[in-house]
Write a protein that holds these residues in place. Structure first.
Motif, PDB file in Angstrom:
ATOM      1  N   LYS A  23      25.433 -81.089 -14.222  1.00 23.84           N
ATOM      2  CA  LYS A  23      26.831 -80.395 -14.813  1.00 23.84           C
ATOM      3  C   LYS A  23      26.710 -80.391 -15.867  1.00 23.84           C
ATOM      4  CE  LYS A  23      30.892 -83.055 -11.923  1.00 23.84           C
ATOM      5  NZ  LYS A  23      31.841 -83.312 -12.089  1.00 23.84           N
ATOM      6  N   THR A  24      25.767 -81.779 -16.815  1.00 24.10           N
ATOM      7  CA  THR A  24      24.968 -81.475 -18.136  1.00 24.10           C
ATOM      8  C   THR A  24      24.010 -79.938 -18.207  1.00 24.10           C
ATOM      9  OG1 THR A  24      24.598 -84.100 -18.160  1.00 24.10           O
ATOM     10  CG2 THR A  24      23.178 -82.671 -19.257  1.00 24.10           C
ATOM     11  N   ARG A  25      23.506 -79.598 -17.119  1.00 21.21           N
ATOM     12  CA  ARG A  25      23.324 -78.853 -17.531  1.00 21.21           C
ATOM     13  C   ARG A  25      23.815 -77.210 -17.390  1.00 21.21           C
ATOM     14  NH1 ARG A  25      17.568 -77.258 -15.475  1.00 21.21           N
ATOM     15  NH2 ARG A  25      17.277 -75.306 -15.723  1.00 21.21           N
ATOM     16  N   LYS A  26      25.107 -77.136 -16.920  1.00 19.70           N
ATOM     17  CA  LYS A  26      26.376 -76.882 -17.363  1.00 19.70           C
ATOM     18  C   LYS A  26      26.825 -76.418 -18.615  1.00 19.70           C
ATOM     19  CE  LYS A  26      27.457 -75.438 -12.204  1.00 19.70           C
ATOM     20  NZ  LYS A  26      28.942 -75.153 -11.740  1.00 19.70           N
ATOM     21  N   TYR A  27      27.256 -77.714 -18.890  1.00 20.01           N
ATOM     22  CA  TYR A  27      27.632 -78.044 -20.516  1.00 20.01           C
ATOM     23  C   TYR A  27      26.724 -77.528 -21.216  1.00 20.01           C
ATOM     24  CZ  TYR A  27      31.004 -80.925 -17.775  1.00 20.01           C
ATOM     25  OH  TYR A  27      32.169 -81.621 -17.153  1.00 20.01           O
ATOM     26  N   ILE A  28      25.391 -77.957 -21.806  1.00 27.74           N
ATOM     27  CA  ILE A  28      24.175 -77.066 -21.798  1.00 27.74           C
ATOM     28  C   ILE A  28      24.364 -75.724 -21.868  1.00 27.74           C
ATOM     29  CG2 ILE A  28      21.678 -77.478 -22.297  1.00 27.74           C
ATOM     30  CD1 ILE A  28      21.587 -80.349 -21.476  1.00 27.74           C
ATOM     31  N   GLU A  29      24.536 -75.078 -21.093  1.00 31.44           N
ATOM     32  CA  GLU A  29      24.379 -74.091 -21.563  1.00 31.44           C
ATOM     33  C   GLU A  29      25.574 -73.433 -21.885  1.00 31.44           C
ATOM     34  OE1 GLU A  29      24.450 -72.365 -16.736  1.00 31.44           O
ATOM     35  OE2 GLU A  29      21.979 -72.678 -17.523  1.00 31.44           O
ATOM     36  N   LEU A  30      26.302 -73.864 -21.717  1.00 32.89           N
ATOM     37  CA  LEU A  30      28.204 -73.447 -22.852  1.00 32.89           C
ATOM     38  C   LEU A  30      27.973 -74.076 -24.355  1.00 32.89           C
ATOM     39  CD1 LEU A  30      30.761 -72.269 -22.739  1.00 32.89           C
ATOM     40  CD2 LEU A  30      31.395 -74.644 -22.103  1.00 32.89           C
ATOM     41  N   SER A  31      26.918 -74.724 -24.780  1.00 37.90           N
ATOM     42  CA  SER A  31      27.033 -75.749 -26.071  1.00 37.90           C
ATOM     43  C   SER A  31      25.972 -74.407 -26.290  1.00 37.90           C
ATOM     44  CB  SER A  31      26.323 -76.973 -25.892  1.00 37.90           C
ATOM     45  OG  SER A  31      25.768 -77.769 -27.492  1.00 37.90           O
ATOM     46  N   LEU A  32      24.728 -73.997 -25.279  1.00 39.09           N
ATOM     47  CA  LEU A  32      24.220 -73.024 -26.287  1.00 39.09           C
ATOM     48  C   LEU A  32      25.073 -71.747 -26.683  1.00 39.09           C
ATOM     49  CD1 LEU A  32      20.715 -72.841 -24.415  1.00 39.09           C
ATOM     50  CD2 LEU A  32      21.091 -73.923 -26.421  1.00 39.09           C
ATOM     51  N   CYS A  77      21.753 -75.988 -35.435  1.00 37.65           N
ATOM     52  CA  CYS A  77      21.432 -75.165 -34.228  1.00 37.65           C
ATOM     53  C   CYS A  77      19.796 -75.097 -33.918  1.00 37.65           C
ATOM     54  CB  CYS A  77      22.019 -73.703 -34.926  1.00 37.65           C
ATOM     55  SG  CYS A  77      23.689 -74.220 -35.443  1.00 37.65           S
ATOM     56  N   ILE A  78      18.831 -74.964 -34.650  1.00 37.41           N
ATOM     57  CA  ILE A  78      17.739 -75.420 -34.335  1.00 37.41           C
ATOM     58  C   ILE A  78      17.325 -76.052 -33.769  1.00 37.41           C
ATOM     59  CG2 ILE A  78      15.263 -74.914 -35.049  1.00 37.41           C
ATOM     60  CD1 ILE A  78      16.375 -73.102 -37.489  1.00 37.41           C
ATOM     61  N   LEU A  79      17.661 -77.140 -33.320  1.00 37.50           N
ATOM     62  CA  LEU A  79      16.920 -78.255 -33.371  1.00 37.50           C
ATOM     63  C   LEU A  79      18.122 -78.698 -31.304  1.00 37.50           C
ATOM     64  CD1 LEU A  79      17.432 -81.869 -36.185  1.00 37.50           C
ATOM     65  CD2 LEU A  79      16.011 -80.189 -34.778  1.00 37.50           C
ATOM     66  N   VAL A  80      19.171 -77.790 -31.633  1.00 41.31           N
ATOM     67  CA  VAL A  80      19.720 -78.306 -30.525  1.00 41.31           C
ATOM     68  C   VAL A  80      19.057 -77.615 -29.025  1.00 41.31           C
ATOM     69  CG1 VAL A  80      21.594 -77.442 -29.757  1.00 41.31           C
ATOM     70  CG2 VAL A  80      22.241 -78.936 -31.100  1.00 41.31           C
ATOM     71  N   PHE A  81      18.804 -75.977 -30.094  1.00 36.09           N
ATOM     72  CA  PHE A  81      18.033 -75.383 -29.326  1.00 36.09           C
ATOM     73  C   PHE A  81      16.758 -75.455 -28.560  1.00 36.09           C
ATOM     74  CE2 PHE A  81      19.973 -70.901 -31.831  1.00 36.09           C
ATOM     75  CZ  PHE A  81      21.450 -71.324 -31.242  1.00 36.09           C
ATOM     76  N   LEU A  82      16.073 -76.667 -29.013  1.00 37.18           N
ATOM     77  CA  LEU A  82      14.767 -77.032 -28.895  1.00 37.18           C
ATOM     78  C   LEU A  82      14.776 -78.410 -28.026  1.00 37.18           C
ATOM     79  CD1 LEU A  82      13.307 -77.779 -32.260  1.00 37.18           C
ATOM     80  CD2 LEU A  82      12.595 -75.678 -30.294  1.00 37.18           C
ATOM     81  N   GLY A  83      15.720 -78.736 -28.206  1.00 34.50           N
ATOM     82  CA  GLY A  83      16.842 -79.991 -27.410  1.00 34.50           C
ATOM     83  C   GLY A  83      17.215 -79.769 -25.874  1.00 34.50           C
ATOM     84  N   SER A  84      17.349 -78.186 -26.233  1.00 36.42           N
ATOM     85  CA  SER A  84      18.722 -78.367 -25.116  1.00 36.42           C
ATOM     86  C   SER A  84      17.639 -76.720 -23.880  1.00 36.42           C
ATOM     87  CB  SER A  84      19.319 -76.590 -25.277  1.00 36.42           C
ATOM     88  OG  SER A  84      20.132 -77.330 -25.922  1.00 36.42           O
ATOM     89  N   ALA A  85      16.580 -76.218 -24.934  1.00 37.00           N
ATOM     90  CA  ALA A  85      14.911 -76.198 -23.884  1.00 37.00           C
ATOM     91  C   ALA A  85      14.156 -76.838 -22.728  1.00 37.00           C
ATOM     92  CB  ALA A  85      14.099 -75.131 -24.922  1.00 37.00           C
ATOM     93  N   THR A  86      14.021 -77.968 -24.057  1.00 40.11           N
ATOM     94  CA  THR A  86      13.195 -79.202 -22.848  1.00 40.11           C
ATOM     95  C   THR A  86      14.035 -79.282 -22.098  1.00 40.11           C
ATOM     96  OG1 THR A  86      14.631 -80.499 -24.150  1.00 40.11           O
ATOM     97  CG2 THR A  86      12.550 -80.148 -25.116  1.00 40.11           C
ATOM     98  N   VAL A  87      15.498 -79.473 -21.353  1.00 42.22           N
ATOM     99  CA  VAL A  87      16.666 -79.863 -20.632  1.00 42.22           C
ATOM    100  C   VAL A  87      16.057 -78.752 -19.436  1.00 42.22           C
ATOM    101  CG1 VAL A  87      18.489 -80.659 -19.431  1.00 42.22           C
ATOM    102  CG2 VAL A  87      18.143 -81.618 -21.239  1.00 42.22           C
ATOM    103  N   LEU A  88      16.019 -77.743 -20.278  1.00 40.35           N
ATOM    104  CA  LEU A  88      16.662 -75.780 -19.146  1.00 40.35           C
ATOM    105  C   LEU A  88      15.035 -75.998 -18.600  1.00 40.35           C
ATOM    106  CD1 LEU A  88      18.994 -73.594 -21.189  1.00 40.35           C
ATOM    107  CD2 LEU A  88      19.245 -75.389 -19.245  1.00 40.35           C
ATOM    108  N   HIS A  89      14.121 -76.568 -19.096  1.00 36.90           N
ATOM    109  CA  HIS A  89      12.597 -75.569 -18.850  1.00 36.90           C
ATOM    110  C   HIS A  89      12.193 -77.322 -17.958  1.00 36.90           C
ATOM    111  CE1 HIS A  89      12.875 -72.479 -21.017  1.00 36.90           C
ATOM    112  NE2 HIS A  89      12.151 -72.332 -20.661  1.00 36.90           N
ATOM    113  N   TYR A 114      21.343 -87.471 -15.957  1.00 34.77           N
ATOM    114  CA  TYR A 114      21.265 -86.243 -17.284  1.00 34.77           C
ATOM    115  C   TYR A 114      20.104 -85.316 -17.681  1.00 34.77           C
ATOM    116  CZ  TYR A 114      25.413 -89.571 -17.987  1.00 34.77           C
ATOM    117  OH  TYR A 114      26.545 -90.433 -18.755  1.00 34.77           O
ATOM    118  N   LEU A 115      19.300 -85.932 -17.526  1.00 32.35           N
ATOM    119  CA  LEU A 115      18.416 -84.381 -18.000  1.00 32.35           C
ATOM    120  C   LEU A 115      17.658 -84.202 -16.891  1.00 32.35           C
ATOM    121  CD1 LEU A 115      16.913 -86.942 -21.474  1.00 32.35           C
ATOM    122  CD2 LEU A 115      18.650 -85.421 -21.107  1.00 32.35           C
TER     123      LEU A 115
END
Length: 295
Positions: free
Chosen positions: A116-125, A34-46, A66-67
């Protein structure tokens, strides 16, 4: 065996030490994921994966596909304008000129896979936050608690949440594999993403289907971690099964093998019994009124 020496087994049913260790490393692995997913998602969302810093073709295409979402990141993207339809009359005025056939204009299509990838990442978070809290509760409960009901509830909750996460990852991997029809060549990726004006590639006809395949593997956590999670769910399932089996076995043993009762003194009615003492041949008769009447 004396009755007083019989001691009933009143030790409560709980997790075995080996099962507690297994639950501990499963919870730790989930928290690390989960910590790794949070870090990877933060790079995409920012908006860190801007294609301006990329040099390789596949790196550029992966970022724009995608990114990196240009609208969410306020990027001034110059999208190619669509061509207007040209309508010319087919009247040749008697001259030997072939008429011009009307054809629809070729337009730049944008499927916005990055949005769409951005929305999927928010749901995954959201899903991974719930999963991480479930792992923390599992870690604390299996380490200190001995309450059988609480342990059963915690194990069941973690198992069902983990299965939901697995189904979500596999379904997203299937969705991203389907994107291969829009990325058969590098030129198709540029055309469908809307970056045909901004970027230039070395070879537009190379196969670009590796991009959705890579994204699908990432959603499946590299397949190795996905297999590890499936094995962890199997371990949790068998731990719950063993707990229920021990609980049912103990209940059956207590119902079938009840404790031996202590002897209770009962006063017998010996008024109609003849008693002979040792060395006497003549029985002794009770001298009661009722005995005199009947005897």
């Amino acid at each position: 065996m004396l009755r007083k020496s019989l001691i009933l087994d009143r030790i409560p049913i709980s997790l075995l030490p080996s099962d507690r260790q297994k639950c501990g490393w499963i919870a730790n692995s989930v928290i690390i994921q989960c910590i790794l997913v949070f870090l990877g998602s933060a790079t995409v969302l920012h908006c860190i994966w801007t294609p301006d810093n990329a040099t390789l073709d596949f790196d550029k295409l992966l970022r724009i596909m995608y990114l990196f979402d240009p609208q969410a990141c306020d990027y001034n993207l110059h999208i190619a304008r669509s061509l207007s339809n040209i309508q010319l009359p087919n009247n040749t005025f008697g001259l030997q000129i072939l008429p011009i056939k009307w054809k629809p204009a070729i337009m730049t299509v944008s499927t916005r896979l990055s949005a769409k990838t951005r929305k999927y990442i928010e749901l995954s978070l959201t899903i991974h936050i719930i999963w991480m809290f479930a792992a923390m509760i599992l870690r604390i409960a299996t380490r200190k608690s001995k309450n059988i009901k609480l342990l059963k509830v915690v194990l069941a909750m973690f198992l069902y949440i983990s299965i939901s996460v697995l189904f979500f990852d596999i379904s997203m991997a299937i969705v991203y594999v389907a994107h291969i029809q829009q990325s058969l060549t590098k030129g198709m990726v540029l055309r469908y993403s809307g970056w045909s004006v901004e970027l230039q590639l070395r070879n537009y006809d190379d196969f670009a289907g590796w991009l959705p395949i890579t994204a699908s593997i990432c959603w499946m956590r590299g397949i190795v971690i996905l297999t590890l999670n499936i094995y962890s769910c199997k371990i949790i399932y068998y731990i719950r099964k063993r707990m229920k089996k021990r609980e049912v076995k103990r209940r059956l043993v207590q119902e079938l093998n009840l404790p031996i009762p202590e002897p209770a003194y009962q006063q017998f009615n010996d008024k109609h019994v003849l008693h002979c003492r040792s060395g006497e041949h003549k029985p002794f008769v009770h001298k009661s009124v009722i005995n005199k009447i009947f005897y």
